[in-house]
Design an enzyme around this catalytic site. Structure first.
Site, PDB file in Angstrom:
ATOM      1  N   GLY A   1     177.716  21.527-123.918  1.00 12.02           N
ATOM      2  CA  GLY A   1     177.484  22.676-123.055  1.00 12.02           C
ATOM      3  C   GLY A   1     178.792  23.163-122.459  1.00 12.02           C
ATOM      4  O   GLY A   1     179.758  22.403-122.339  1.00 12.02           O
TER       5      GLY A   1
ATOM      6  N   GLN B   1     184.199  27.549-116.568  1.00 11.72           N
ATOM      7  CA  GLN B   1     185.070  26.485-117.081  1.00 11.72           C
ATOM      8  C   GLN B   1     186.234  27.034-117.904  1.00 11.72           C
ATOM      9  O   GLN B   1     187.216  26.326-118.122  1.00 11.72           O
ATOM     10  CB  GLN B   1     184.266  25.496-117.926  1.00 11.72           C
ATOM     11  CG  GLN B   1     183.297  24.665-117.109  1.00 11.72           C
ATOM     12  CD  GLN B   1     182.534  23.717-117.994  1.00 11.72           C
ATOM     13  OE1 GLN B   1     181.478  24.058-118.515  1.00 11.72           O
ATOM     14  NE2 GLN B   1     183.074  22.526-118.181  1.00 11.72           N
TER      15      GLN B   1
ATOM     16  N   HIS C   1     173.167  20.961-115.601  1.00  9.35           N
ATOM     17  CA  HIS C   1     174.606  20.723-115.449  1.00  9.35           C
ATOM     18  C   HIS C   1     175.381  22.042-115.526  1.00  9.35           C
ATOM     19  O   HIS C   1     176.230  22.335-114.679  1.00  9.35           O
ATOM     20  CB  HIS C   1     175.057  19.746-116.539  1.00  9.35           C
ATOM     21  CG  HIS C   1     176.513  19.442-116.549  1.00  9.35           C
ATOM     22  ND1 HIS C   1     177.015  18.228-116.158  1.00  9.35           N
ATOM     23  CD2 HIS C   1     177.585  20.185-116.929  1.00  9.35           C
ATOM     24  CE1 HIS C   1     178.340  18.241-116.284  1.00  9.35           C
ATOM     25  NE2 HIS C   1     178.708  19.414-116.758  1.00  9.35           N
ATOM     26  N   GLU C   2     175.078  22.848-116.557  1.00 13.44           N
ATOM     27  CA  GLU C   2     175.801  24.117-116.730  1.00 13.44           C
ATOM     28  C   GLU C   2     175.411  25.136-115.664  1.00 13.44           C
ATOM     29  O   GLU C   2     176.262  25.905-115.191  1.00 13.44           O
ATOM     30  CB  GLU C   2     175.588  24.681-118.136  1.00 13.44           C
ATOM     31  CG  GLU C   2     176.025  23.766-119.274  1.00 13.44           C
ATOM     32  CD  GLU C   2     177.437  23.219-119.156  1.00 13.44           C
ATOM     33  OE1 GLU C   2     178.317  23.876-118.557  1.00 13.44           O
ATOM     34  OE2 GLU C   2     177.678  22.106-119.678  1.00 13.44           O
TER      35      GLU C   2
ATOM     36  N   HIS D   1     177.487  24.664-112.699  1.00 12.40           N
ATOM     37  CA  HIS D   1     178.819  25.275-112.817  1.00 12.40           C
ATOM     38  C   HIS D   1     178.805  26.733-112.350  1.00 12.40           C
ATOM     39  O   HIS D   1     179.774  27.209-111.759  1.00 12.40           O
ATOM     40  CB  HIS D   1     179.319  25.240-114.266  1.00 12.40           C
ATOM     41  CG  HIS D   1     179.984  23.965-114.661  1.00 12.40           C
ATOM     42  ND1 HIS D   1     181.133  23.495-114.069  1.00 12.40           N
ATOM     43  CD2 HIS D   1     179.662  23.059-115.609  1.00 12.40           C
ATOM     44  CE1 HIS D   1     181.499  22.359-114.628  1.00 12.40           C
ATOM     45  NE2 HIS D   1     180.610  22.064-115.574  1.00 12.40           N
TER      46      HIS D   1
ATOM     47  N   CYS E   1     181.709  15.826-118.534  1.00 15.01           N
ATOM     48  CA  CYS E   1     182.005  17.249-118.392  1.00 15.01           C
ATOM     49  C   CYS E   1     183.333  17.565-119.068  1.00 15.01           C
ATOM     50  O   CYS E   1     184.290  16.808-118.924  1.00 15.01           O
ATOM     51  CB  CYS E   1     182.066  17.596-116.905  1.00 15.01           C
ATOM     52  SG  CYS E   1     182.424  19.317-116.549  1.00 15.01           S
ATOM     53  N   LEU E   2     183.368  18.683-119.781  1.00 11.32           N
ATOM     54  CA  LEU E   2     184.612  19.088-120.443  1.00 11.32           C
ATOM     55  C   LEU E   2     185.726  19.386-119.441  1.00 11.32           C
ATOM     56  O   LEU E   2     186.899  19.319-119.778  1.00 11.32           O
ATOM     57  CB  LEU E   2     184.362  20.297-121.345  1.00 11.32           C
ATOM     58  CG  LEU E   2     183.415  20.033-122.525  1.00 11.32           C
ATOM     59  CD1 LEU E   2     183.172  21.327-123.309  1.00 11.32           C
ATOM     60  CD2 LEU E   2     183.951  18.940-123.439  1.00 11.32           C
TER      61      LEU E   2
END
Length: 173
Positions: A45, A50, A134-135, A138, A92-93
């Site tokens: 994701g 991000q 999660h996204e 963000h 997480c990226l």
């Protein structure tokens, strides 16, 4: 085009993303870049903040772990129902190399626009439900470490600052 993923605690990651007023070619180009960036980073994701874009756009692909699912782009996603509880070790990226247990809803229903501007509603379970939450976090300036103890968060913050410093000192290609 693969874009650079911001490393937490970058201040952009704490900001609230703005709704997309109209889905158009620019939105679709952003979605394409986000998928390319997510795949290049081996993620499931990615949210537009991000990559430094404060728009309410997320992309998801949980097919490696949920073969019945398919890649999804969600514009202006809104979680409209949550059911049950689960705990999942999230990564997480924007926080590479870290994972912590986070409590989430086990099932979510999300309303969103697809890349053609059509409204969709989707009931998500398993990893997809976790990834959507999660996204969506963000988009509201929240990262998964905001859900863990302040001690763990501070340890991770120090590691990320060190990682960002090392990344910034590397000569550009």
């Amino acid at each position: 085009m693969v874009r650079e993923i911001l490393i937490w605690p970058d201040p952009i990651l704490k900001q609230t993303a703005k709704p997309v007023a109209k889905v158009n070619d620019a939105t679709r180009a952003l979605v394409k870049d986000m998928f390319e960036t997510m795949y290049a980073a081996d993620g499931v994701g990615l949210a537009a903040p991000q990559i430094g874009v404060l728009q309410r756009v997320i992309v998801l692909d949980t097919t490696p772990r949920q073969p019945e699912s398919k890649p999804l782009a969600m514009i202006n996603p809104e979680i409209i129902a949550m059911e049950g509880e689960t705990t999942f070790a999230e990564a997480c990226l924007s926080i590479p190399g870290e994972a912590e247990d986070v409590d989430r809803a086990a099932v979510v229903t999300v309303k969103f626009l697809d890349p053609e501007g059509q409204e969709q509603t989707l009931r998500c379970e398993g990893l997809l439900a976790i990834a959507v939450q999660h996204e969506a976090d963000h988009l509201n300036g929240t990262v998964f470490v905001d859900h863990v103890s302040s001690l763990k968060r501070e340890i991770i913050r120090k590691r990320m600052k060190r990682l960002k410093s090392e990344r910034d000192q590397r000569p550009s290609a």
